[in-house]
Scaffold this motif. Structure first.
Motif, PDB file in Angstrom:
ATOM      1  N   ASN A 189      27.477  41.376  93.029  1.00  0.00           N
ATOM      2  CA  ASN A 189      26.094  40.945  93.135  1.00  0.00           C
ATOM      3  C   ASN A 189      25.735  40.439  94.516  1.00  0.00           C
ATOM      4  O   ASN A 189      24.573  40.217  94.799  1.00  0.00           O
ATOM      5  CB  ASN A 189      25.803  39.847  92.111  1.00  0.00           C
ATOM      6  CG  ASN A 189      25.955  40.368  90.706  1.00  0.00           C
ATOM      7  OD1 ASN A 189      25.753  41.534  90.450  1.00  0.00           O
ATOM      8  ND2 ASN A 189      26.348  39.512  89.793  1.00  0.00           N
ATOM      9  N   ILE A 190      26.720  40.208  95.371  1.00  0.00           N
ATOM     10  CA  ILE A 190      26.432  39.760  96.726  1.00  0.00           C
ATOM     11  C   ILE A 190      26.092  40.987  97.558  1.00  0.00           C
ATOM     12  O   ILE A 190      26.903  41.882  97.721  1.00  0.00           O
ATOM     13  CB  ILE A 190      27.614  38.993  97.340  1.00  0.00           C
ATOM     14  CG1 ILE A 190      27.920  37.740  96.515  1.00  0.00           C
ATOM     15  CG2 ILE A 190      27.295  38.606  98.783  1.00  0.00           C
ATOM     16  CD1 ILE A 190      29.134  36.976  96.987  1.00  0.00           C
ATOM     17  N   ARG A 191      24.885  41.027  98.062  1.00  0.00           N
ATOM     18  CA  ARG A 191      24.404  42.163  98.839  1.00  0.00           C
ATOM     19  C   ARG A 191      24.478  41.842 100.323  1.00  0.00           C
ATOM     20  O   ARG A 191      24.285  40.687 100.721  1.00  0.00           O
ATOM     21  CB  ARG A 191      22.943  42.466  98.492  1.00  0.00           C
ATOM     22  CG  ARG A 191      22.676  42.638  97.029  1.00  0.00           C
ATOM     23  CD  ARG A 191      22.973  44.050  96.596  1.00  0.00           C
ATOM     24  NE  ARG A 191      22.615  44.233  95.202  1.00  0.00           N
ATOM     25  CZ  ARG A 191      23.490  44.542  94.275  1.00  0.00           C
ATOM     26  NH1 ARG A 191      24.744  44.697  94.574  1.00  0.00           N
ATOM     27  NH2 ARG A 191      23.110  44.712  93.040  1.00  0.00           N
ATOM     28  N   GLU A 209      17.703  52.016  96.442  1.00  0.00           N
ATOM     29  CA  GLU A 209      17.851  53.333  95.820  1.00  0.00           C
ATOM     30  C   GLU A 209      19.270  53.857  95.986  1.00  0.00           C
ATOM     31  O   GLU A 209      19.824  54.466  95.065  1.00  0.00           O
ATOM     32  CB  GLU A 209      16.841  54.329  96.394  1.00  0.00           C
ATOM     33  CG  GLU A 209      16.908  55.691  95.751  1.00  0.00           C
ATOM     34  CD  GLU A 209      16.835  55.671  94.227  1.00  0.00           C
ATOM     35  OE1 GLU A 209      17.586  56.437  93.581  1.00  0.00           O
ATOM     36  OE2 GLU A 209      16.038  54.893  93.671  1.00  0.00           O
ATOM     37  N   LYS A 210      19.897  53.614  97.124  1.00  0.00           N
ATOM     38  CA  LYS A 210      21.292  54.019  97.320  1.00  0.00           C
ATOM     39  C   LYS A 210      22.192  53.322  96.300  1.00  0.00           C
ATOM     40  O   LYS A 210      23.079  53.940  95.719  1.00  0.00           O
ATOM     41  CB  LYS A 210      21.767  53.662  98.739  1.00  0.00           C
ATOM     42  CG  LYS A 210      21.196  54.532  99.821  1.00  0.00           C
ATOM     43  CD  LYS A 210      21.727  54.055 101.167  1.00  0.00           C
ATOM     44  CE  LYS A 210      21.092  54.763 102.330  1.00  0.00           C
ATOM     45  NZ  LYS A 210      21.578  54.237 103.624  1.00  0.00           N
ATOM     46  N   ARG A 211      21.951  52.017  96.072  1.00  0.00           N
ATOM     47  CA  ARG A 211      22.752  51.272  95.080  1.00  0.00           C
ATOM     48  C   ARG A 211      22.543  51.832  93.681  1.00  0.00           C
ATOM     49  O   ARG A 211      23.499  52.002  92.924  1.00  0.00           O
ATOM     50  CB  ARG A 211      22.395  49.785  95.108  1.00  0.00           C
ATOM     51  CG  ARG A 211      22.939  49.040  96.287  1.00  0.00           C
ATOM     52  CD  ARG A 211      22.827  47.534  96.100  1.00  0.00           C
ATOM     53  NE  ARG A 211      21.487  47.082  95.785  1.00  0.00           N
ATOM     54  CZ  ARG A 211      20.564  46.733  96.682  1.00  0.00           C
ATOM     55  NH1 ARG A 211      20.829  46.803  97.965  1.00  0.00           N
ATOM     56  NH2 ARG A 211      19.383  46.322  96.284  1.00  0.00           N
ATOM     57  N   ARG A 212      21.288  52.126  93.341  1.00  0.00           N
ATOM     58  CA  ARG A 212      21.004  52.694  92.013  1.00  0.00           C
ATOM     59  C   ARG A 212      21.665  54.049  91.844  1.00  0.00           C
ATOM     60  O   ARG A 212      22.223  54.357  90.784  1.00  0.00           O
ATOM     61  CB  ARG A 212      19.493  52.800  91.798  1.00  0.00           C
ATOM     62  CG  ARG A 212      18.829  51.458  91.548  1.00  0.00           C
ATOM     63  CD  ARG A 212      17.390  51.616  91.108  1.00  0.00           C
ATOM     64  NE  ARG A 212      16.526  52.101  92.170  1.00  0.00           N
ATOM     65  CZ  ARG A 212      15.854  51.334  93.007  1.00  0.00           C
ATOM     66  NH1 ARG A 212      15.947  50.026  92.932  1.00  0.00           N
ATOM     67  NH2 ARG A 212      15.071  51.872  93.930  1.00  0.00           N
ATOM     68  N   ALA A 241      25.971  57.315  89.305  1.00  0.00           N
ATOM     69  CA  ALA A 241      27.163  58.162  89.426  1.00  0.00           C
ATOM     70  C   ALA A 241      28.389  57.467  88.831  1.00  0.00           C
ATOM     71  O   ALA A 241      29.216  58.075  88.167  1.00  0.00           O
ATOM     72  CB  ALA A 241      27.418  58.509  90.884  1.00  0.00           C
ATOM     73  N   ARG A 242      28.513  56.176  89.041  1.00  0.00           N
ATOM     74  CA  ARG A 242      29.666  55.402  88.560  1.00  0.00           C
ATOM     75  C   ARG A 242      29.684  55.333  87.032  1.00  0.00           C
ATOM     76  O   ARG A 242      30.725  55.422  86.406  1.00  0.00           O
ATOM     77  CB  ARG A 242      29.633  53.988  89.148  1.00  0.00           C
ATOM     78  CG  ARG A 242      30.817  53.133  88.711  1.00  0.00           C
ATOM     79  CD  ARG A 242      30.758  51.708  89.250  1.00  0.00           C
ATOM     80  NE  ARG A 242      30.536  51.659  90.673  1.00  0.00           N
ATOM     81  CZ  ARG A 242      29.563  50.960  91.281  1.00  0.00           C
ATOM     82  NH1 ARG A 242      28.720  50.249  90.559  1.00  0.00           N
ATOM     83  NH2 ARG A 242      29.438  50.964  92.586  1.00  0.00           N
ATOM     84  N   TYR A 243      28.506  55.127  86.432  1.00  0.00           N
ATOM     85  CA  TYR A 243      28.451  54.902  84.995  1.00  0.00           C
ATOM     86  C   TYR A 243      28.084  56.119  84.183  1.00  0.00           C
ATOM     87  O   TYR A 243      27.976  56.054  82.964  1.00  0.00           O
ATOM     88  CB  TYR A 243      27.489  53.738  84.682  1.00  0.00           C
ATOM     89  CG  TYR A 243      27.955  52.444  85.310  1.00  0.00           C
ATOM     90  CD1 TYR A 243      29.159  51.862  84.947  1.00  0.00           C
ATOM     91  CD2 TYR A 243      27.198  51.819  86.291  1.00  0.00           C
ATOM     92  CE1 TYR A 243      29.595  50.704  85.530  1.00  0.00           C
ATOM     93  CE2 TYR A 243      27.610  50.643  86.878  1.00  0.00           C
ATOM     94  CZ  TYR A 243      28.815  50.087  86.495  1.00  0.00           C
ATOM     95  OH  TYR A 243      29.250  48.938  87.069  1.00  0.00           O
TER      96      TYR A 243
END
Length: 89
Positions: free
Chosen positions: A4-6, A77-80, A85-87
């Motif tokens: 959660n730390i960005r 958007e990159k994080r989303r 892709a991860r989930y």
């Protein structure tokens, strides 16, 4: 928890004091191993969050970069996209 730390450096507009505080809170939670300290430890917990936020703000103020500032929406958007892709199953 540390996911959660960005990164807060090199954004336009710069990171807000709330974002710095939230990152400090996540760090203290991770290091202390608790999300909610006991009454006996609350003062030390709060002091640590305050001091880490203060030092973090100084760090962000002092960092120098030649890279163009990042756009918050593009980074979100990159994080989303990475999360999808991860989930994805």
């Amino acid at each position: 928890m540390c996911r959660n730390i960005r990164p807060l450096n090199n954004f336009q507009p710069p990171a807000t004091s709330q974002e710095v505080h939230d990152a400090a809170l996540q760090f203290v939670r991770k290091v202390s191993g608790t999300t909610r300290p006991s009454t006996a430890n609350q003062e030390a917990f709060d002091r640590a969050v305050h001091e880490i936020a203060h030092v973090t703000q100084h760090l962000l103020d002092d960092l120098v970069t030649t890279a163009p500032p990042k756009n918050r929406e593009v980074e979100a958007e990159k994080r989303r996209s990475r999360a999808r892709a991860r989930y994805a199953s």
